[in-house]
Design an enzyme around this catalytic site. Sequence first.
Site, mmCIF file in Angstrom:
data_model
loop_
_atom_site.group_PDB
_atom_site.id
_atom_site.type_symbol
_atom_site.label_atom_id
_atom_site.label_comp_id
_atom_site.label_asym_id
_atom_site.label_seq_id
_atom_site.Cartn_x
_atom_site.Cartn_y
_atom_site.Cartn_z
ATOM 1 N N ARG A 1 12.485 5.269 12.977
ATOM 2 C CA ARG A 1 11.181 5.939 12.917
ATOM 3 C C ARG A 1 10.309 5.562 14.114
ATOM 4 N NH1 ARG A 1 8.782 5.326 7.131
ATOM 5 N NH2 ARG A 1 7.522 7.052 7.942
ATOM 6 N N ASN B 1 8.472 -5.202 -0.406
ATOM 7 C CA ASN B 1 8.255 -4.065 0.487
ATOM 8 C C ASN B 1 6.747 -4.014 0.693
ATOM 9 O OD1 ASN B 1 7.928 -1.702 1.859
ATOM 10 N ND2 ASN B 1 9.066 -0.409 0.415
ATOM 11 N N GLU C 1 13.439 -8.633 2.189
ATOM 12 C CA GLU C 1 12.530 -7.572 2.623
ATOM 13 C C GLU C 1 13.236 -6.236 2.435
ATOM 14 O OE1 GLU C 1 11.425 -8.005 6.736
ATOM 15 O OE2 GLU C 1 10.450 -6.041 6.803
ATOM 16 N N HIS D 1 12.882 -1.905 2.656
ATOM 17 C CA HIS D 1 12.171 -0.669 3.005
ATOM 18 C C HIS D 1 13.029 0.496 2.552
ATOM 19 C CE1 HIS D 1 9.274 -2.866 5.353
ATOM 20 N NE2 HIS D 1 10.289 -3.546 5.858
ATOM 21 N N TYR E 1 10.947 9.098 1.655
ATOM 22 C CA TYR E 1 10.999 8.007 0.678
ATOM 23 C C TYR E 1 11.736 8.347 -0.620
ATOM 24 C CZ TYR E 1 7.488 6.070 3.827
ATOM 25 O OH TYR E 1 6.827 5.587 4.933
ATOM 26 N N PRO F 1 0.787 -1.227 0.000
ATOM 27 C CA PRO F 1 0.000 0.000 0.000
ATOM 28 C C PRO F 1 0.822 1.281 0.000
ATOM 29 C CG PRO F 1 -0.734 -1.485 1.732
ATOM 30 C CD PRO F 1 0.419 -2.138 1.080
ATOM 31 N N ASN F 2 0.337 2.211 -0.773
ATOM 32 C CA ASN F 2 0.859 3.585 -0.864
ATOM 33 C C ASN F 2 2.183 3.698 -1.616
ATOM 34 O OD1 ASN F 2 -1.296 4.806 0.702
ATOM 35 N ND2 ASN F 2 -0.407 3.764 2.462
ATOM 36 N N ALA G 1 3.037 -0.574 4.984
ATOM 37 C CA ALA G 1 2.525 -0.660 6.353
ATOM 38 C C ALA G 1 2.048 -2.072 6.706
ATOM 39 C CB ALA G 1 1.396 0.341 6.549
ATOM 40 N N ARG H 1 4.959 11.108 -2.472
ATOM 41 C CA ARG H 1 4.634 10.805 -1.075
ATOM 42 C C ARG H 1 5.848 11.050 -0.175
ATOM 43 N NH1 ARG H 1 4.454 4.717 1.364
ATOM 44 N NH2 ARG H 1 3.718 5.293 3.436
HETATM 45 C C1 DQA Z 1 8.051 1.488 4.182
HETATM 46 C C2 DQA Z 1 8.025 1.721 5.705
HETATM 47 C C3 DQA Z 1 6.635 1.458 6.261
HETATM 48 O O1 DQA Z 1 6.618 1.678 7.659
HETATM 49 C C4 DQA Z 1 5.623 2.366 5.615
HETATM 50 O O2 DQA Z 1 4.335 2.093 6.082
HETATM 51 C C5 DQA Z 1 5.678 2.323 4.126
HETATM 52 C C6 DQA Z 1 6.981 2.283 3.471
HETATM 53 C C7 DQA Z 1 9.404 1.875 3.562
HETATM 54 O O3 DQA Z 1 9.630 1.518 2.423
HETATM 55 O O4 DQA Z 1 10.199 2.572 4.199
HETATM 56 O O5 DQA Z 1 4.662 2.386 3.446
HETATM 57 O O6 DQA Z 1 7.851 0.113 3.938
#
Ligand code: DQA
Length: 155
Positions: free
Chosen positions: A113, A79, A104, A106, A26, A13-14, A82, A21
């Site tokens: 954070r 990735n 994994e 991020h 990011y 998501p997102n 959330a 964003r």
């Molecule tokens: C994320 C970190 C997550 O906590 C966050 O919700 C994201 C992006 C990252 O790539 O840093 O959507 O996965």
Amino acid sequence: MKFQQTVLVLNGPNLNKLGTREPDVYGNSTLAEINAELASMGEKNKVHVECFQSNHEGEIIDKIHSYSDNADLIGVIINAGALTHTSIAIKDALLIFKEVPIIEVHLSNIYKREKERHFSYISNLATAVICGLNFHGYIYALQYLIQVENGFKES
Ligand code: DQA
């Protein structure tokens, strides 16, 4: 069908909003730019890179299931956004990949954070976790998977 080594890149998501964003967290690259870079790296190494993003947990799970019997799969880069911190369902789906390395990724350093981002349901089944290196994390993950499949071994 011809055998072709494949890496599945999953984004949750997102992450379709990358570029606009929270760029201070990011970075400025869009997901399309990151995916294009991964695809081109794959092409140079004769590895098919399939990139999939969804804002819906179930769609990510369905995508994982669609690869459950795929003998061409040499690795998964995920990735989960959330969902990393909340989804036992994604963890359960990933358990399908017994032999396939999972990396994994991020973009941000989740440990720098808020506390709620420090826990991941994916980390303890992943071969490795890369966080805080922005889009480079995806590139290094793919580089590793390609090298491992081509016989590179760490001493
Ligand atoms: C994320 C970190 C997550 O906590 C966050 O919700 C994201 C992006 C990252 O790539 O840093 O959507 O996965």
